[in-house]
Scaffold this motif. Structure first.
Motif, PDB file in Angstrom:
ATOM      1  N   TYR A  46       0.828  -1.209   0.000  1.00  0.00           N
ATOM      2  CA  TYR A  46       0.000   0.000   0.000  1.00  0.00           C
ATOM      3  C   TYR A  46       0.857   1.251   0.000  1.00  0.00           C
ATOM      4  CZ  TYR A  46      -2.859   3.773   1.885  1.00  0.00           C
ATOM      5  OH  TYR A  46      -3.467   4.983   2.084  1.00  0.00           O
ATOM      6  N   ARG A  47       1.923   1.236   0.780  1.00  0.00           N
ATOM      7  CA  ARG A  47       2.758   2.436   0.944  1.00  0.00           C
ATOM      8  C   ARG A  47       3.445   2.858  -0.350  1.00  0.00           C
ATOM      9  NH1 ARG A  47       5.180   6.258   0.819  1.00  0.00           N
ATOM     10  NH2 ARG A  47       6.537   7.309   2.328  1.00  0.00           N
ATOM     11  N   VAL A  48       3.867   1.896  -1.175  1.00  0.00           N
ATOM     12  CA  VAL A  48       4.659   2.242  -2.358  1.00  0.00           C
ATOM     13  C   VAL A  48       3.797   2.503  -3.589  1.00  0.00           C
ATOM     14  CG1 VAL A  48       6.623   0.927  -1.507  1.00  0.00           C
ATOM     15  CG2 VAL A  48       4.988  -0.183  -3.040  1.00  0.00           C
ATOM     16  N   LEU A  49       2.480   2.372  -3.478  1.00  0.00           N
ATOM     17  CA  LEU A  49       1.628   2.655  -4.632  1.00  0.00           C
ATOM     18  C   LEU A  49       1.767   4.121  -5.044  1.00  0.00           C
ATOM     19  CD1 LEU A  49      -1.672   0.770  -3.689  1.00  0.00           C
ATOM     20  CD2 LEU A  49      -0.033   0.139  -5.467  1.00  0.00           C
ATOM     21  N   PRO A  50       1.814   4.399  -6.345  1.00  0.00           N
ATOM     22  CA  PRO A  50       1.941   5.795  -6.781  1.00  0.00           C
ATOM     23  C   PRO A  50       0.671   6.611  -6.553  1.00  0.00           C
ATOM     24  CG  PRO A  50       1.714   4.344  -8.676  1.00  0.00           C
ATOM     25  CD  PRO A  50       1.866   3.461  -7.477  1.00  0.00           C
ATOM     26  N   GLU A  51      -0.484   5.941  -6.512  1.00  0.00           N
ATOM     27  CA  GLU A  51      -1.761   6.611  -6.298  1.00  0.00           C
ATOM     28  C   GLU A  51      -2.534   5.902  -5.201  1.00  0.00           C
ATOM     29  OE1 GLU A  51      -2.679   9.379  -7.737  1.00  0.00           O
ATOM     30  OE2 GLU A  51      -1.056   9.515  -9.217  1.00  0.00           O
ATOM     31  N   GLU A  52      -3.455   6.616  -4.567  1.00  0.00           N
ATOM     32  CA  GLU A  52      -4.266   6.043  -3.498  1.00  0.00           C
ATOM     33  C   GLU A  52      -5.267   5.041  -4.084  1.00  0.00           C
ATOM     34  OE1 GLU A  52      -5.383   5.665   0.571  1.00  0.00           O
ATOM     35  OE2 GLU A  52      -3.651   6.510  -0.480  1.00  0.00           O
ATOM     36  N   PRO A  53      -5.276   3.801  -3.590  1.00  0.00           N
ATOM     37  CA  PRO A  53      -6.240   2.825  -4.114  1.00  0.00           C
ATOM     38  C   PRO A  53      -7.651   3.151  -3.639  1.00  0.00           C
ATOM     39  CG  PRO A  53      -5.042   1.884  -2.272  1.00  0.00           C
ATOM     40  CD  PRO A  53      -4.415   3.222  -2.550  1.00  0.00           C
ATOM     41  N   GLY A  54      -8.625   2.824  -4.472  1.00  0.00           N
ATOM     42  CA  GLY A  54     -10.012   3.036  -4.106  1.00  0.00           C
ATOM     43  C   GLY A  54     -10.530   1.923  -3.217  1.00  0.00           C
ATOM     44  N   LEU A  55     -11.665   2.169  -2.583  1.00  0.00           N
ATOM     45  CA  LEU A  55     -12.273   1.161  -1.714  1.00  0.00           C
ATOM     46  C   LEU A  55     -12.620  -0.093  -2.501  1.00  0.00           C
ATOM     47  CD1 LEU A  55     -13.368   0.465   1.096  1.00  0.00           C
ATOM     48  CD2 LEU A  55     -15.540   1.520   0.429  1.00  0.00           C
ATOM     49  N   GLY A  56     -13.070   0.089  -3.735  1.00  0.00           N
ATOM     50  CA  GLY A  56     -13.412  -1.060  -4.564  1.00  0.00           C
ATOM     51  C   GLY A  56     -12.200  -1.927  -4.873  1.00  0.00           C
ATOM     52  N   GLN A  57     -11.056  -1.299  -5.127  1.00  0.00           N
ATOM     53  CA  GLN A  57      -9.844  -2.060  -5.420  1.00  0.00           C
ATOM     54  C   GLN A  57      -9.401  -2.881  -4.216  1.00  0.00           C
ATOM     55  OE1 GLN A  57      -7.815   1.597  -6.652  1.00  0.00           O
ATOM     56  NE2 GLN A  57      -7.406   0.643  -8.641  1.00  0.00           N
ATOM     57  N   LEU A  58      -9.479  -2.287  -3.029  1.00  0.00           N
ATOM     58  CA  LEU A  58      -9.112  -3.025  -1.823  1.00  0.00           C
ATOM     59  C   LEU A  58     -10.087  -4.169  -1.564  1.00  0.00           C
ATOM     60  CD1 LEU A  58      -8.166  -0.006   0.492  1.00  0.00           C
ATOM     61  CD2 LEU A  58      -6.610  -1.628  -0.586  1.00  0.00           C
ATOM     62  N   ALA A  59     -11.376  -3.924  -1.863  1.00  0.00           N
ATOM     63  CA  ALA A  59     -12.375  -4.977  -1.677  1.00  0.00           C
ATOM     64  C   ALA A  59     -12.117  -6.141  -2.633  1.00  0.00           C
ATOM     65  CB  ALA A  59     -13.776  -4.406  -1.891  1.00  0.00           C
ATOM     66  N   ILE A  60     -11.710  -5.833  -3.864  1.00  0.00           N
ATOM     67  CA  ILE A  60     -11.395  -6.896  -4.827  1.00  0.00           C
ATOM     68  C   ILE A  60     -10.200  -7.706  -4.347  1.00  0.00           C
ATOM     69  CG2 ILE A  60     -10.526  -7.316  -7.161  1.00  0.00           C
ATOM     70  CD1 ILE A  60     -12.223  -4.944  -8.085  1.00  0.00           C
ATOM     71  N   LEU A  61      -9.187  -7.014  -3.815  1.00  0.00           N
ATOM     72  CA  LEU A  61      -8.008  -7.707  -3.292  1.00  0.00           C
ATOM     73  C   LEU A  61      -8.394  -8.671  -2.180  1.00  0.00           C
ATOM     74  CD1 LEU A  61      -4.885  -8.011  -3.162  1.00  0.00           C
ATOM     75  CD2 LEU A  61      -4.892  -6.132  -1.494  1.00  0.00           C
ATOM     76  N   MET A  62      -9.200  -8.204  -1.240  1.00  0.00           N
ATOM     77  CA  MET A  62      -9.631  -9.068  -0.148  1.00  0.00           C
ATOM     78  C   MET A  62     -10.519 -10.195  -0.662  1.00  0.00           C
ATOM     79  SD  MET A  62      -9.649  -9.988   2.966  1.00  0.00           S
ATOM     80  CE  MET A  62      -8.942  -8.640   3.933  1.00  0.00           C
TER      81      MET A  62
END
Length: 692
Positions: A46-62
């Motif tokens: 999460y820290r090294v991402l160039p842009e802030e991930p959206g809630l939907g992207q985090l939900a897909i990851l989980m």
């Protein structure tokens, strides 16, 4: 064929041993030990991402992680991979959740006025200056009030304030500064998740309105201040400052000279309350209570004195954690000690890697930003290495039987072994964060640790327990004598080393390699666990070393340094400022005041380096047309015209510095583009200043 046969046999044996080690780890359910590592890698991702991930992207990851876990319900290996994926996803979501609950917007521009605010904490007090954390900031006009959750304010002088008090003062607030170098300490990142959105300085008279609403924080602060005052009053500023750091965790009175002295001797860890101090204090209480109860034969027969002593150990660790200010290392160590003493009470094995994993996950969940701080990395690495060595030694004892050694010899051997193991485990982290490796640290610890373990910390414990009765004079005097002895030992080791410190310049990738090596060592139980650290050393040496850059550009000052031949010197700005000091420390290099061949006037500077490239510093717009045509690298704190970007090989202007902070540039010759490293990565993340 003989050599080939030997190689085949050795390779087969290695794979066979690896298979046995994996089977053993799986049988012992040691996959749980990898959970905190998976969470840490999720945080890093999460820290090294160039842009802030959206809630939907985090939900897909989980969702993908949970699907993998459910898919492997009947397949043990796939199930374990799914569990690790779930922990990785949890780690990736922790910082956004933490930011939503405790984070803050960041101040974008300085603001000045008269404000009223509530004191949340006093984080620094050296007897002449204090730092306050303020909340509920209000003032007039409203547009001049910083819209932040909290702010850290520096105050000249000493004020009798406590959490809950309300202050009124003239304050200049300013944005939290970005890192000074690529990969350096990121105060914006840490402050955002701590809820601190601005820094400030107070001026003039300060009005203080006492309130009794500080709760536990106020009580603890007043108690710590009282203990620190009694210690410093008896032992003086220098020795008392170090003693106060050992008891209350307040390091603000320690002289910088003494910090450097102990760091050079490899004993800087003594003044930072951590697992060492908690173990000595709680262990001393455990041993004393158990000994006193054992003196009465009837009590020893009727009561479980070992379990009672473990309960006192837990209570002592909790009290010490609170008095020390509940800093992250103390909290983490208290959790670990609580698990160990709880295992004693339950009649289970105490020192296990599983307990380390539980303590690590607890800290990661409640303070995820601590993963990126040196204190967490150092203590996490040291504890894993020490318990790993303990597990290997226990297996060896079980196989060969216990060998008797003299107690004095055993003590020396154990101290030396502990120092070597902890020193090696933390070597990469120390070299990266502090540019120090303390090659004579083993000797320093051999000289100092008996003093710390058997006299200094017991005296500190006894003095603090007797302080409410006014009987602390003798124990604190003994404590002071031992601190003087510790400083003498540190000075002896520093003189012996002669300033020798072969510290490499490491890239952030070295921390990733070291973390993987720790995970390998923690996971396996057999001697194959040593292969991970052994492989990490050449990997770091080959892939993770950095060289000092050719050009250094500050974003918060005028400093600009350029390499010409073997010399790195300024062509703008002043030396020995914050930026140049950080550069010298980070890249272990000397920055001179100027180059003799630099040509400067009021409109700019021009340098033809001995390495074959030219650098132009433009201060006036009328120089852009000429210098952009003849210089390889153009630097300006003005906005460069588009024609300049087309003409020069590289242009760094005001917009680049505002958006990406300090720049470090490597000249790769006339046929390859320069390499650029910037201090600010991800300028659009929530912790960044939006207009920078």
């Amino acid at each position: 064929m003989g050599l080939l046969g030997w190689l085949v046999a050795r390779t087969t044996a290695i794979f066979h041993n690896f298979y046995i080690a994996v089977a053993d780890a799986t049988t012992q359910r040691r996959n749980f030990i990898l959970f905190p590592f998976a969470m840490i890698f999720g945080l890093i991702g999460y820290r090294v991402l160039p842009e802030e991930p959206g809630l939907g992207q985090l939900a897909i990851l989980m969702g993908c992680a949970l699907f993998t876990f459910l898919l492997g319900r009947n397949h043990p290996r796939l199930r374990e991979i799914g569990l690790l994926a779930v922990m990785f996803s949890i780690g990736a979501m922790l910082l956004p959740i933490h930011g939503a609950l405790f984070g803050t917007t960041m101040l974008e521009a300085p603001k000045y006025g008269t404000y009223t605010a509530r004191i949340e904490a006093v984080t620094y007090d050296d007897g002449s200056q204090q730092r306050w954390v303020l909340s509920g900031i209000a003032g007039e006009p409203e547009w001049a009030v910083p819209e932040v959750r909290m702010a850290r304010v520096t105050v000249q002088g000493v004020y009798a304030v406590s959490p809950g008090d309300v202050v009124t003062a003239r304050i200049r607030f300013y944005p939290v500064p970005p890192p000074a170098v690529p990969g350096g300490y990121d105060s914006q990142f840490v402050s955002h998740f701590d809820g601190i959105g601005a820094y400030g300085t107070a001026f003039g008279d300060i009005g203080i309105e006492k309130h009794g609403t500080g709760g536990l924080a106020r009580i603890v602060k007043d108690l710590r201040a009282a203990i620190t005052g009694r210690i410093v009053g008896q032992l003086g500023d220098r020795i008392g400052g170090i003693a106060a750091a050992l008891v209350t965790g307040d390091q603000s009175r320690i002289a910088e000279e003494d910090r450097n002295l102990m760091a050079a001797a490899g004993i800087a860890h003594v003044i930072a309350i951590s697992g060492l101090h908690l173990t000595l204090v709680a262990g001393t209480m455990f041993a004393c209570v158990r000994f006193l109860l054992s003196l009465n034969h009837g009590v020893a027969q009727r009561l479980p004195i070992k379990k009672i002593a473990a309960g006192f150990g837990i209570a002592t660790a909790l009290a010490y954690m609170v008095i020390s200010g509940m800093v992250i290392p103390a909290v983490r160590s208290t959790i670990m000690l609580g698990l160990i003493f709880a295992a004693v009470i339950a009649g289970r094995q105490a020192l296990t890697m599983r307990n380390v994993a539980i303590a690590g996950m607890a800290i990661i969940v409640f303070e995820p930003t601590s993963v990126f701080r040196a204190s967490f990395q150092l203590s996490f690495a040291a504890v894993i290495a020490l318990i790993g060595a303990y597990e290997l030694a226990r297996q060896r004892r079980e196989n060969k039987g216990r060998q008797q050694r003299g107690r004095a010899l055993a003590l020396i051997f154990d101290i030396a072994t502990t120092s070597v193991i902890a020193g090696l485990a933390t070597l990469i982290f120390t070299a990266y964060h502090f540019q120090q490796t303390a090659p004579f640290g083993v000797l320093g610890n051999l000289m100092v640790m008996p003093i710390v373990s058997f006299v200094m910390m017991p005296a500190a414990l006894l003095g603090t327990l007797l302080l409410p009765f006014g009987l602390e004079t003798l124990p604190y005097t003994v404590l002071g004598w031992n601190i003087e002895a510790m400083l003498w030992c540190a000075n002896f080791v520093r003189l012996l080393s002669g300033g020798f410190d072969p510290s490499p310049i490491l890239s952030p990738a070295a921390l990733i390699v070291a973390l993987l090596a720790l995970a390998w060592m923690a996971y396996f139980r057999t001697p194959i666990r040593l292969i991970g650290p052994l492989i990490a050393v050449p990997l770091i040496a080959v892939l993770c070393l950095e060289q000092a850059p050719d050009i250094f550009i500050a974003d918060q000052s005028q400093a600009l340094a350029v390499r010409s031949g073997d010399q790195i010197a300024l062509i703008a700005g002043r030396n020995n400022t914050f930026a140049t000091t950080i550069w010298s420390e980070r890249y272990i290099t000397q920055i001179e005041d100027s180059h003799t061949e630099t040509g400067c006037d009021s409109r700019g500077c021009f340098l033809a380096t001995k390495d074959g490239y030219t650098v132009a510093l433009i201060k006036s717009r009328d120089l852009f047309e000429e210098d952009c045509r003849i210089a390889d690298i153009v630097i300006s704190r003005l906005e460069a015209p588009s024609q300049c970007h087309k003409a020069a090989a590289l242009v760094i202007d005001a917009s680049d510095l505002a958006r990406y902070g300090a720049h470090m540039i490597d000249w790769n010759g006339p046929h390859l583009p320069p390499t650029i490293r910037t201090a600010i990565d991800g300028p659009n993340r929530p912790w960044r200043i939006k207009n920078q």
